[in-house]
Motif scaffolding. Structure first.
Motif, mmCIF file in Angstrom:
data_model
loop_
_atom_site.group_PDB
_atom_site.id
_atom_site.type_symbol
_atom_site.label_atom_id
_atom_site.label_comp_id
_atom_site.label_asym_id
_atom_site.label_seq_id
_atom_site.Cartn_x
_atom_site.Cartn_y
_atom_site.Cartn_z
ATOM 1 N N ILE A 133 0.883 -1.038 -0.212
ATOM 2 C CA ILE A 133 -0.115 0.128 -0.040
ATOM 3 C C ILE A 133 0.940 1.233 -0.005
ATOM 4 O O ILE A 133 1.882 1.297 0.931
ATOM 5 N N MET A 134 0.583 2.016 -0.926
ATOM 6 C CA MET A 134 1.245 3.443 -0.813
ATOM 7 C C MET A 134 0.301 4.524 -0.981
ATOM 8 O O MET A 134 -0.686 4.665 -1.490
ATOM 9 N N HIS A 135 0.598 5.585 -0.125
ATOM 10 C CA HIS A 135 -0.135 6.711 0.069
ATOM 11 C C HIS A 135 -0.520 7.794 -1.363
ATOM 12 O O HIS A 135 0.720 7.871 -1.903
ATOM 13 N N LEU A 136 -1.819 7.820 -1.721
ATOM 14 C CA LEU A 136 -1.932 8.716 -2.908
ATOM 15 C C LEU A 136 -3.151 9.584 -2.809
ATOM 16 O O LEU A 136 -4.119 8.899 -2.489
ATOM 17 N N ASP A 137 -3.177 10.795 -2.394
ATOM 18 C CA ASP A 137 -4.355 11.683 -2.503
ATOM 19 C C ASP A 137 -4.431 12.191 -3.954
ATOM 20 O O ASP A 137 -3.644 13.349 -4.118
ATOM 21 N N LEU A 138 -5.333 11.907 -4.780
ATOM 22 C CA LEU A 138 -5.249 12.572 -6.024
ATOM 23 C C LEU A 138 -5.802 14.080 -5.979
ATOM 24 O O LEU A 138 -5.799 14.523 -7.094
ATOM 25 N N SER B 28 0.596 15.814 -3.537
ATOM 26 C CA SER B 28 0.613 14.196 -3.037
ATOM 27 C C SER B 28 0.925 13.211 -4.201
ATOM 28 O O SER B 28 1.732 12.230 -4.068
ATOM 29 N N VAL B 29 0.555 13.721 -5.310
ATOM 30 C CA VAL B 29 0.816 12.873 -6.373
ATOM 31 C C VAL B 29 1.914 12.749 -6.772
ATOM 32 O O VAL B 29 2.835 11.992 -7.274
ATOM 33 N N ARG B 30 2.869 13.997 -6.713
ATOM 34 C CA ARG B 30 4.259 14.140 -6.935
ATOM 35 C C ARG B 30 5.163 13.323 -5.963
ATOM 36 O O ARG B 30 6.143 12.712 -6.409
ATOM 37 N N GLN B 31 4.404 13.486 -4.656
ATOM 38 C CA GLN B 31 5.215 12.693 -3.667
ATOM 39 C C GLN B 31 5.188 11.212 -3.884
ATOM 40 O O GLN B 31 5.948 10.364 -3.544
ATOM 41 N N PHE B 32 3.785 10.599 -4.306
ATOM 42 C CA PHE B 32 3.771 9.326 -4.613
ATOM 43 C C PHE B 32 4.710 8.856 -5.726
ATOM 44 O O PHE B 32 5.224 7.742 -5.627
ATOM 45 N N VAL B 33 4.894 9.789 -6.811
ATOM 46 C CA VAL B 33 5.902 9.308 -7.716
ATOM 47 C C VAL B 33 6.994 9.374 -7.330
ATOM 48 O O VAL B 33 7.868 8.036 -7.525
ATOM 49 N N HIS C 137 -9.854 13.574 -13.224
ATOM 50 C CA HIS C 137 -8.961 13.752 -14.318
ATOM 51 C C HIS C 137 -7.706 14.444 -13.963
ATOM 52 O O HIS C 137 -6.768 13.820 -14.364
ATOM 53 N N LEU C 138 -7.622 15.589 -13.320
ATOM 54 C CA LEU C 138 -6.245 16.350 -13.175
ATOM 55 C C LEU C 138 -5.301 15.419 -12.441
ATOM 56 O O LEU C 138 -4.082 15.381 -12.765
ATOM 57 N N GLY C 139 -5.756 14.888 -11.393
ATOM 58 C CA GLY C 139 -4.924 14.042 -10.420
ATOM 59 C C GLY C 139 -4.427 12.988 -11.382
ATOM 60 O O GLY C 139 -3.167 12.849 -11.091
ATOM 61 N N HIS C 140 -5.092 12.197 -11.756
ATOM 62 C CA HIS C 140 -4.585 11.000 -12.765
ATOM 63 C C HIS C 140 -3.952 11.442 -13.988
ATOM 64 O O HIS C 140 -3.015 10.906 -14.493
ATOM 65 N N PHE C 141 -4.115 12.705 -14.509
ATOM 66 C CA PHE C 141 -3.458 13.187 -15.465
ATOM 67 C C PHE C 141 -1.955 13.425 -15.471
ATOM 68 O O PHE C 141 -1.068 13.117 -16.111
ATOM 69 N N LEU C 142 -1.647 13.999 -14.174
ATOM 70 C CA LEU C 142 -0.383 14.315 -13.835
ATOM 71 C C LEU C 142 0.138 12.918 -13.215
ATOM 72 O O LEU C 142 1.362 13.048 -13.715
ATOM 73 N N LEU C 143 -0.251 12.230 -12.593
ATOM 74 C CA LEU C 143 -0.082 10.906 -12.274
ATOM 75 C C LEU C 143 0.453 10.055 -13.544
ATOM 76 O O LEU C 143 1.686 9.515 -13.358
ATOM 77 N N SER C 144 -0.363 10.046 -14.428
ATOM 78 C CA SER C 144 0.131 9.020 -15.580
ATOM 79 C C SER C 144 1.200 9.897 -16.521
ATOM 80 O O SER C 144 2.148 8.909 -17.035
#
Ligand code: NDP
Length: 315
Positions: free
Chosen positions: A56-61, A66-71, A113-120
């Motif tokens: 499990i890894m923390h991600l708050d979209l 948080s997205v950048r931290q997850f990456v 959309h935007l959270g997933h856009f940056l993540l992907s």
């Protein structure tokens, strides 16, 4: 080696059912990217996932930090990234007022959309480096964003208009919180976000499939009327909706069946075609479905991509 798959929102509903199916196959290690660590841990245990099959890894979209931290955390973990599943979503059909992400974007489009856009976008390089034979980036879509279907024609219909609200940052201050610039409508914001998800998948395909051989795909898993997605709906709706779907529209699928469908898009050797929106017929066989005119508008896809890049700080 086992495949390594990141699933966002794997703490409930479709994401959890998919994680379970993949874990049971013995061929996958699942990275559950979730905003609530404890909930995710309990969820994994509740469906009997063996400890060695998931992390499990923390991600708050709803927060780009948080997205950048997850990456960063993911990169540091040293795990390869073979498949990314953008599954998490919020749906606020009864909200009268908009709520906002950490950066001030309307919550549904900001998260879905935007959270997933940056993540992907940030994880694409990780995927390029993986030596896995069939790499895939999957963005979960929905029929509700598809105005060429019966379900997609239930008002309020998805409509991104001329994108003026998105251009303005969806902040509800000097711009509308809605992509098309209209008054806030929670159900429509969700549908619009799903249209963005499907446009993004196709734009990824156009820009990156040839060079990377990554498969980009979206899907409509069927109506899973029992998931937490409807948690904010009025109680009467929550009571009647599953039966309505089972007996009237016959679009009902169990979480388990929907999880198997998404797991197919992750790992089935026959579903490697890129740029496809998958659906399933009544006999549970997959087929390539048609998207609505707006959800397959290449010009709009490019514009949404370019504006989104600016909003999340990629350009
Ligand atoms: P659920 O509400 O059960 O699951 C949504 C997941 O998203 C939860 O795990 C939730 O986390 C997570 N999530 C929400 N906000 C965030 C956030 N800010 N950061 C990280 N994770 C977040 O709904 P479903 O399983 O039904 O939905 C999954 C996907 O399926 C969505 O993309 C939805 O659009 C799609 N879909 C669903 C249909 C249906 O009929 N249910 C039909 C078609 C598509 P938490 O557990 O912490 O709340």
């Amino acid at each position: 080696r086992k495949g390594s798959v990141v699933i966002t929102g794997a703490s409930s509903g479709l994401g959890l059912a998919t994680a379970k199916t993949l874990a049971e196959s013995g061929k996958w290690h699942i990275i559950m990217a979730c905003r609530d660590f404890l909930k995710a841990e309990k969820a994994a245990k509740s469906v009997g996932m063996a400890k060695e099959n998931y992390t499990i890894m923390h991600l708050d979209l709803a927060s780009l930090d948080s997205v950048r931290q997850f990456v960063d955390n993911f990169k540091r973990s040293g795990r390869p990234l073979d498949v990314l599943v953008c599954n998490a979503a919020v749906y606020q059909p009864t909200a009268r007022e908009p709520s906002f992400t950490a950066e001030g974007f309307e919550l549904s489009v900001g998260t879905n959309h935007l959270g997933h856009f940056l993540l992907s976008r940030l994880l694409l390089d990780e995927m390029k480096q993986s030596d896995y034979p069939s790499k895939r980036l999957i963005i979960v879509g929905s029929i509700t964003g598809n105005t060429n279907t019966l379900a997609g024609n239930v008002p309020p219909k998805a409509n991104l208009g001329d994108l003026r609200g998105l251009q303005g940052g969806l902040n509800g201050l000097n711009s509308s919180p809605m992509i098309d610039g209209a008054e806030f409508d929670g159900a429509k914001a969700y549908k619009d976000s799903k249209v963005c998800n499907m446009l993004t998948m196709q734009e990824f395909h156009r820009r990156y499939h040839e060079d990377t051989s990554i498969t980009f795909a979206s899907l409509y898993p069927g109506c899973i009327a029992t998931t937490g997605l409807f948690r904010e709906h009025i109680p009467l709706f929550r009571l009647l909706f599953p039966s309505f779907q089972k007996f009237i529209t016959k679009g009902f699928v169990s979480e388990e069946e929907a999880g198997k469908r998404l797991a197919q898009v992750v790992s089935d050797p026959s579903l490697t075609k890129s740029g496809v929106y998958w659906s399933w017929n009544k006999a549970s066989a997959s087929f390539e479905n048609q998207l609505s005119e707006e959800a397959s508008d290449a010009d709009k896809a490019r514009k949404v991509w370019e504006i989104s890049e600016k909003l999340v700080g990629l350009s």
